[in-house]
Design a protein around this motif. Structure first.
Motif, short mmCIF file in Angstrom:
data_model
loop_
_atom_site.label_atom_id
_atom_site.label_comp_id
_atom_site.label_asym_id
_atom_site.label_seq_id
_atom_site.Cartn_x
_atom_site.Cartn_y
_atom_site.Cartn_z
N CYS A 51 1.04 -1.21 0.00
CA CYS A 51 0.11 0.02 0.03
C CYS A 51 1.01 1.25 -0.12
O CYS A 51 1.38 1.78 0.95
N SER A 53 -0.27 4.28 -2.01
CA SER A 53 -0.58 5.59 -2.86
C SER A 53 -0.63 6.74 -1.75
O SER A 53 -0.68 6.85 -0.49
N ASP A 55 -2.91 9.10 -2.11
CA ASP A 55 -4.14 9.66 -1.82
C ASP A 55 -4.44 8.80 -0.54
O ASP A 55 -4.41 7.57 -0.55
N ILE A 58 -7.42 6.00 -0.79
CA ILE A 58 -7.06 4.87 -1.43
C ILE A 58 -6.21 4.30 -0.44
O ILE A 58 -6.07 3.06 -0.62
N ASP A 61 -8.14 2.45 2.34
CA ASP A 61 -8.80 1.28 1.81
C ASP A 61 -7.80 0.31 1.46
O ASP A 61 -8.25 -1.17 1.78
N CYS A 62 -6.57 0.41 1.02
CA CYS A 62 -5.80 -0.71 0.76
C CYS A 62 -5.37 -1.40 2.10
O CYS A 62 -5.20 -2.67 2.06
#
Length: 274
Positions: A51, A53, A55, A58, A61-62
């Protein structure tokens, strides 16, 4: 305890020689004071490693999906699917004797600087004989232990890791080993309601820290490689911290403490063991 190779002896002697100047001026360990043991390398959960990102949504969520998969794999490995399920950031534990399940939800917490951290629950181990489930509650340098009795539904969170109980279950003990020079031993006592409360922690903190320095007098102390707690009796607890000389070495030296109660009503006494 295992014998160490010539290569490791040479490495150890080389590292210890760096302590020699300080040892001349103060009371520090020499080669004969060290107890060496080969310790199995700790296994650290690798959830979230992919993970990355920028963002935040995002990225979060990952992390949730990665942690869910990590927990689901352990549930299957430990054959606990009849008790436990994991969906994104929530662990649901079904207790046969209870109508409502125990629900543990990952949450946002703040550190001492006010920065936001994610406090997550990871399934750790299962004691089949007692039907006890152990989870870890983790956030950055925090690693706590959550114990769930799957027979009764009783749940308690303990600060620290390596949770162990005295033979008669009157006391429990944990340690904190996530950051160098912040090692801590915490002893808990069962109250009349069956919950465990702080009894004493880090008696004589000055001598506690000095015992670590006896073995490593460098300005910046290393982080413990591992730890082990063993109740000798209901009133005697051995706590071993293990340190390696290089990052990937499993040959470690031991720093040992004995916590004892001389009388039932007396305070715990910490005895550094050389």
């Amino acid at each position: 305890m295992q014998k160490i190779s010539i290569r490791h002896k040479l490495l150890i002697i080389a590292v210890l020689s760096g302590f020699s100047n300080a040892a001349i001026a103060a009371s520090f360990a020499n080669m004969d004071d060290y107890v060496w043991e080969t310790i199995e390398a700790p296994i650290y959960p690798n959830w979230g490693k992919d993970c990355n990102s920028e963002d935040e949504r995002i990225y979060q969520d990952c992390l949730d999906k990665s942690l869910m998969i990590y927990n689901q794999n352990l549930i299957e490995k430990l054959q606990l699917s009849k008790y436990i399920s994991r969906q994104l950031n929530q662990t649901t534990i079904t207790i046969p004797s209870h109508e409502s399940p125990v629900i543990l939800t990952d949450k946002s917490v703040q550190d001492e600087n006010g920065d936001s951290l994610r406090y997550v629950y990871l399934i750790n181990s299962y004691d089949k004989n007692k039907n006890w489930l152990y989870l870890s509650g983790q956030a950055y340098e925090t690693n706590n232990t959550v114990l769930v009795d799957l027979n009764t539904g009783v749940i308690q969170e303990f600060e620290g890791s390596h949770l162990t109980f005295s033979p008669d279950m009157t006391y429990a003990a944990t340690v904190k080993v996530e950051f160098p020079e912040e090692e801590e031993v915490i002893i808990w006592k069962k109250d009349k309601y069956g919950s465990y409360q702080y009894d004493k922690n880090n008696m004589d903190y000055g001598n506690f820290r000095q015992h670590f320095k006896f073995y490593d007098s460098r300005k910046y102390s290393p982080m413990p490689y591992s730890a082990k707690l063993e109740w000798v009796t209901n009133d005697s607890l051995l706590v071993d911290f293990y340190f390696n000389m290089s990052e990937h070495d499993t040959i470690t030296y031991r720093v040992r403490f004995n916590y004892v109660k001389t009388e039932p009503a007396s305070d715990w006494q910490m005895i550094p063991i050389k």
